[in-house]
Design a protein around this motif. Structure first.
Motif, PDB file in Angstrom:
ATOM      1  N   ILE A   1       0.842  -1.205   0.000  1.00 13.19           N
ATOM      2  CA  ILE A   1       0.000   0.000   0.000  1.00 13.19           C
ATOM      3  C   ILE A   1       0.873   1.250   0.000  1.00 13.19           C
ATOM      4  O   ILE A   1       0.641   2.199  -0.760  1.00 13.19           O
ATOM      5  CB  ILE A   1      -0.939   0.002   1.226  1.00 13.19           C
ATOM      6  CG1 ILE A   1      -1.979  -1.106   1.102  1.00 13.19           C
ATOM      7  CG2 ILE A   1      -1.619   1.358   1.388  1.00 13.19           C
ATOM      8  CD1 ILE A   1      -2.869  -1.245   2.326  1.00 13.19           C
ATOM      9  N   LEU A   2       1.902   1.244   0.854  1.00  9.21           N
ATOM     10  CA  LEU A   2       2.757   2.416   0.986  1.00  9.21           C
ATOM     11  C   LEU A   2       3.571   2.679  -0.280  1.00  9.21           C
ATOM     12  O   LEU A   2       3.821   3.834  -0.644  1.00  9.21           O
ATOM     13  CB  LEU A   2       3.699   2.249   2.180  1.00  9.21           C
ATOM     14  CG  LEU A   2       3.050   2.204   3.567  1.00  9.21           C
ATOM     15  CD1 LEU A   2       4.102   1.954   4.632  1.00  9.21           C
ATOM     16  CD2 LEU A   2       2.295   3.492   3.862  1.00  9.21           C
ATOM     17  N   LYS A   3       3.983   1.612  -0.962  1.00  4.10           N
ATOM     18  CA  LYS A   3       4.845   1.767  -2.141  1.00  4.10           C
ATOM     19  C   LYS A   3       4.061   2.051  -3.424  1.00  4.10           C
ATOM     20  O   LYS A   3       4.658   2.424  -4.441  1.00  4.10           O
ATOM     21  CB  LYS A   3       5.697   0.506  -2.320  1.00  4.10           C
ATOM     22  CG  LYS A   3       6.762   0.350  -1.237  1.00  4.10           C
ATOM     23  CD  LYS A   3       7.563  -0.932  -1.425  1.00  4.10           C
ATOM     24  CE  LYS A   3       8.631  -1.081  -0.343  1.00  4.10           C
ATOM     25  NZ  LYS A   3       9.398  -2.347  -0.491  1.00  4.10           N
ATOM     26  N   ASP A   4       2.761   1.848  -3.393  1.00  6.01           N
ATOM     27  CA  ASP A   4       1.931   2.101  -4.574  1.00  6.01           C
ATOM     28  C   ASP A   4       1.702   3.606  -4.712  1.00  6.01           C
ATOM     29  O   ASP A   4       0.929   4.203  -3.962  1.00  6.01           O
ATOM     30  CB  ASP A   4       0.589   1.371  -4.436  1.00  6.01           C
ATOM     31  CG  ASP A   4      -0.248   1.462  -5.706  1.00  6.01           C
ATOM     32  OD1 ASP A   4       0.121   2.234  -6.614  1.00  6.01           O
ATOM     33  OD2 ASP A   4      -1.293   0.783  -5.777  1.00  6.01           O
ATOM     34  N   THR A   5       2.368   4.231  -5.655  1.00 12.76           N
ATOM     35  CA  THR A   5       2.289   5.686  -5.821  1.00 12.76           C
ATOM     36  C   THR A   5       0.905   6.152  -6.272  1.00 12.76           C
ATOM     37  O   THR A   5       0.567   7.332  -6.131  1.00 12.76           O
ATOM     38  CB  THR A   5       3.332   6.162  -6.839  1.00 12.76           C
ATOM     39  OG1 THR A   5       3.146   5.450  -8.079  1.00 12.76           O
ATOM     40  CG2 THR A   5       4.747   5.909  -6.327  1.00 12.76           C
ATOM     41  N   ARG A  17      10.594   8.113   8.871  1.00  8.05           N
ATOM     42  CA  ARG A  17      11.136   8.497   7.564  1.00  8.05           C
ATOM     43  C   ARG A  17      11.684   7.300   6.784  1.00  8.05           C
ATOM     44  O   ARG A  17      11.778   7.343   5.555  1.00  8.05           O
ATOM     45  CB  ARG A  17      12.210   9.571   7.743  1.00  8.05           C
ATOM     46  CG  ARG A  17      11.624  10.861   8.271  1.00  8.05           C
ATOM     47  CD  ARG A  17      12.594  11.991   8.483  1.00  8.05           C
ATOM     48  NE  ARG A  17      11.875  13.105   9.095  1.00  8.05           N
ATOM     49  CZ  ARG A  17      11.098  13.949   8.430  1.00  8.05           C
ATOM     50  NH1 ARG A  17      10.986  13.828   7.118  1.00  8.05           N
ATOM     51  NH2 ARG A  17      10.462  14.913   9.044  1.00  8.05           N
ATOM     52  N   LYS A  18      12.012   6.230   7.495  1.00  8.22           N
ATOM     53  CA  LYS A  18      12.461   5.010   6.817  1.00  8.22           C
ATOM     54  C   LYS A  18      11.314   4.353   6.048  1.00  8.22           C
ATOM     55  O   LYS A  18      11.537   3.652   5.069  1.00  8.22           O
ATOM     56  CB  LYS A  18      13.010   4.018   7.844  1.00  8.22           C
ATOM     57  CG  LYS A  18      14.222   4.511   8.618  1.00  8.22           C
ATOM     58  CD  LYS A  18      14.646   3.492   9.667  1.00  8.22           C
ATOM     59  CE  LYS A  18      15.808   3.998  10.509  1.00  8.22           C
ATOM     60  NZ  LYS A  18      16.168   3.017  11.578  1.00  8.22           N
ATOM     61  N   TYR A  19      10.099   4.584   6.513  1.00 12.59           N
ATOM     62  CA  TYR A  19       8.934   3.925   5.915  1.00 12.59           C
ATOM     63  C   TYR A  19       8.113   4.864   5.017  1.00 12.59           C
ATOM     64  O   TYR A  19       7.527   4.422   4.033  1.00 12.59           O
ATOM     65  CB  TYR A  19       8.024   3.384   7.016  1.00 12.59           C
ATOM     66  CG  TYR A  19       8.674   2.329   7.877  1.00 12.59           C
ATOM     67  CD1 TYR A  19       8.742   1.002   7.459  1.00 12.59           C
ATOM     68  CD2 TYR A  19       9.242   2.653   9.104  1.00 12.59           C
ATOM     69  CE1 TYR A  19       9.343   0.030   8.240  1.00 12.59           C
ATOM     70  CE2 TYR A  19       9.846   1.684   9.901  1.00 12.59           C
ATOM     71  CZ  TYR A  19       9.900   0.385   9.463  1.00 12.59           C
ATOM     72  OH  TYR A  19      10.498  -0.570  10.237  1.00 12.59           O
ATOM     73  N   PHE A  20       8.068   6.148   5.368  1.00  9.41           N
ATOM     74  CA  PHE A  20       7.215   7.079   4.638  1.00  9.41           C
ATOM     75  C   PHE A  20       7.996   8.061   3.775  1.00  9.41           C
ATOM     76  O   PHE A  20       7.410   8.883   3.081  1.00  9.41           O
ATOM     77  CB  PHE A  20       6.329   7.854   5.621  1.00  9.41           C
ATOM     78  CG  PHE A  20       5.434   6.987   6.458  1.00  9.41           C
ATOM     79  CD1 PHE A  20       4.297   6.397   5.917  1.00  9.41           C
ATOM     80  CD2 PHE A  20       5.734   6.734   7.782  1.00  9.41           C
ATOM     81  CE1 PHE A  20       3.475   5.591   6.693  1.00  9.41           C
ATOM     82  CE2 PHE A  20       4.917   5.930   8.570  1.00  9.41           C
ATOM     83  CZ  PHE A  20       3.785   5.351   8.016  1.00  9.41           C
ATOM     84  N   ARG A  79       1.642  10.484   4.503  1.00  5.58           N
ATOM     85  CA  ARG A  79       1.816   9.758   3.240  1.00  5.58           C
ATOM     86  C   ARG A  79       0.642   9.985   2.293  1.00  5.58           C
ATOM     87  O   ARG A  79       0.837  10.192   1.078  1.00  5.58           O
ATOM     88  CB  ARG A  79       1.981   8.258   3.549  1.00  5.58           C
ATOM     89  CG  ARG A  79       1.764   7.311   2.379  1.00  5.58           C
ATOM     90  CD  ARG A  79       2.827   7.451   1.309  1.00  5.58           C
ATOM     91  NE  ARG A  79       2.617   6.490   0.250  1.00  5.58           N
ATOM     92  CZ  ARG A  79       1.753   6.629  -0.756  1.00  5.58           C
ATOM     93  NH1 ARG A  79       1.024   7.744  -0.852  1.00  5.58           N
ATOM     94  NH2 ARG A  79       1.631   5.684  -1.676  1.00  5.58           N
ATOM     95  N   PHE A  80      -0.579   9.973   2.809  1.00  5.42           N
ATOM     96  CA  PHE A  80      -1.745  10.055   1.932  1.00  5.42           C
ATOM     97  C   PHE A  80      -2.384  11.447   1.894  1.00  5.42           C
ATOM     98  O   PHE A  80      -3.356  11.659   1.169  1.00  5.42           O
ATOM     99  CB  PHE A  80      -2.779   9.002   2.342  1.00  5.42           C
ATOM    100  CG  PHE A  80      -2.281   7.599   2.168  1.00  5.42           C
ATOM    101  CD1 PHE A  80      -2.073   7.080   0.903  1.00  5.42           C
ATOM    102  CD2 PHE A  80      -1.972   6.812   3.262  1.00  5.42           C
ATOM    103  CE1 PHE A  80      -1.587   5.788   0.731  1.00  5.42           C
ATOM    104  CE2 PHE A  80      -1.488   5.522   3.108  1.00  5.42           C
ATOM    105  CZ  PHE A  80      -1.285   5.008   1.838  1.00  5.42           C
TER     106      PHE A  80
END
Length: 517
Positions: free
Chosen positions: A122-126, A224-227, A151-152
């Motif tokens: 979900i996070l990597k789907d731009t 910041r490592k994830y988002f 992120r969203f």
């Protein structure tokens, strides 16, 4: 055929006015007592046509909910099981230690969720977008989850399964008077003593220092490592919360002044009674003298009690003239009395609804207390952690039950407390009075929660409900600069008065000397 077409037309017409949305829910706490508060919300949102994706350790797995996608992170229960926090539950450490442990285990749980393969997708789907993010704001399990809002780039709603800590109130500008509204971790109840007021005042400073200068910066680096490095600071994202919903009620919790975007909800998990399993029904029906129901909830497990405490409890229960139904989480209870039935899991609401249940021995969790009140069952409290001591203190103050201290527990104390609550009708009468207040509401908790969620969706946020206090610094809010300025003016005025008086005195002396000569 005509009427069917008419119904279909009406349904299509009505659906065209429903503003459906894509909603992401993050409820990370591995505790069913918390999750049962949130489950009815994401279920109802799904039934209303919203596309709901939920990250939870307790998925509903209901195939009828076609609009619901649940990401199962139940493996985080293992993190809780091996944590120092859980292993020290029964030692009742000081508040500062408890907060520190809760924060650390919360970070570990959050990172485990973020590393999940489905969450990562979900996070990597731009192209992935959401209209709303709802996240759990209970204890310190919400720090990293703020990153989803960044992120969203959509409105945020925070929801708690009980009260929230000071930083959450700060985010929406809600008043946090140390005496009128002491923090939930302090477990104060009723009128505060002078020492309590001093503790609460100092805690307000200590907690904010810990959160804003340690917890938040540390979480921001991890986030910041994830988002991504381009995400806003977590503290700024937190200030973007449109709405905060608190699962509190007027019976247990002190009335407090709330800003418009803080909504109080309760009885979220209370449902209609279901038929009991046959063995339990037969046991309860065959207990004309009454039944004592014993459960310490989902976090504090009876099977984990020390052998000393267990023996005192067994001794007390074995001498009661009632049957006992005990939620005991292992297969075998050593020295089990003849009048005691144990089960690893029990349908608590349905049991409390049985007319033969006379007393509920409880750890004092908020959800358990609400269930007891709605079923008119008086209580004997044995509190352990977080808000449980203050909850049970309120139960005592309102005459709905008595409390015992597990650390100094003797079988005579527990037996006496249970007998008093079971035989004295005043306790049940006081529970009935509290129920009359608790259930007297214009709408159920779930209906209220969903209405406000859809309100935020309709208006794409709720900035118009935001208090100006949320954007003020600590010095501005408490007018420290104004006080310092006025204090400076007073000091300057006093200095000038003294200076003028001194000059006047010197001039007078000089004049007298001249006249004398």
């Amino acid at each position: 055929m005509c009427s069917l077409l008419t119904l279909l037309f009406c349904a299509t017409f009505l659906l065209s006015f429903i503003n459906t949305a894509k909603i992401l829910g993050i409820f990370p706490a591995p505790s069913i007592s918390h999750q049962i508060i949130f489950q009815p919300i994401w279920k109802e949102l799904s039934l209303r046509g919203h596309q709901v994706t939920v990250i939870t350790p307790n998925p509903l797995n209901d195939t009828k909910l076609t609009n619901l996608t649940e990401i199962d992170v139940s493996y985080t229960y293992e993190i809780i099981a091996r944590s120092m926090f859980v292993n020290n539950l029964y030692k009742r450490e000081n508040t500062l230690w408890t907060l520190w442990m809760m924060y650390d285990v919360g970070l570990e749980v959050n990172q485990a969720d973020l590393n999940d393969e489905k969450v990562q997708s979900i996070l990597k789907d731009t192209k992935e977008e959401f209209d709303l993010v709802i996240f759990q704001s209970t204890h310190n399990f919400n720090v990293l989850t703020l990153g989803y809002g960044g992120r969203f780039k959509c409105p945020l709603i925070a929801i708690s399964s009980l009260g929230v800590f000071l930083h959450a109130h700060d985010a929406v500008g809600n008043p946090t008077h140390p005496v009128i509204s002491p923090d939930i971790m302090l477990n104060f109840s009723g009128e505060l003593s002078f020492l309590d007021r001093v503790k609460s005042f100092l805690f307000n400073f200590w907690y904010r220092f810990l959160y804003y200068y340690y917890a938040l910066p540390k979480a921001d680096k991890i986030a910041r490592k994830y988002f991504g490095e381009d995400m806003p600071y977590l503290g700024d994202i937190e200030k973007n919360i449109s709405l905060m919903m608190l699962n509190v009620n007027p019976i247990i919790h002190t009335v407090r002044p709330n800003v418009p975007n803080v909504i109080e909800i309760n009885q979220m998990h209370i449902r209609d009674k279901k038929p009991l399993p046959k063995d339990l029904k037969d046991y309860l029906d065959a207990s004309p003298r009454g039944v004592v129901y014993f459960s310490l909830g989902s976090n504090v497990k009876s099977a984990n009690l020390s052998s000393n405490i267990r023996q005192e409890i067994i001794g007390a229960l074995g001498e009661l003239p009632y049957n006992v139904l005990w939620k005991w989480e292992s297969d075998y209870l050593p020295d089990r009395p003849k009048n005691v039935m144990t089960r690893k899991w029990l349908p608590q609401q349905d049991i409390l609804g049985h007319p033969n249940v006379k007393v509920f021995v409880t750890q004092g969790g908020l959800q358990s207390i609400e269930e007891a009140i709605t079923n008119e069952v008086p209580m004997v409290g044995m509190p352990f952690i977080t808000d449980q001591p203050s909850n049970i203190k309120k139960i005592e103050d309102l005459g709905m039950g008595l409390s015992v201290d597990y650390k100094t527990l003797k079988k005579e104390q527990l037996k006496k407390a249970i007998m008093e609550v079971a035989e004295n009708t005043k306790y049940k009468e006081n529970v009935q009075k509290s129920k009359a207040i608790l259930v007297d509401q214009p709408m159920k908790g779930v209906e209220k929660a969903v209405w406000w969620i859809e309100y935020v969706i309709r208006h794409k946020g709720a900035k118009h409900l935001r208090s100006p206090a949320a954007d003020m610094s600590f010095f501005e809010y408490f007018m420290v600069d104004v006080v310092l300025f006025l204090g400076g003016c007073v000091v300057l005025a006093l200095y000038l008065v003294i200076k003028i008086a001194s000059l006047t005195k010197n001039v007078t002396k000089s004049t007298k000397k001249v006249k004398k000569h």
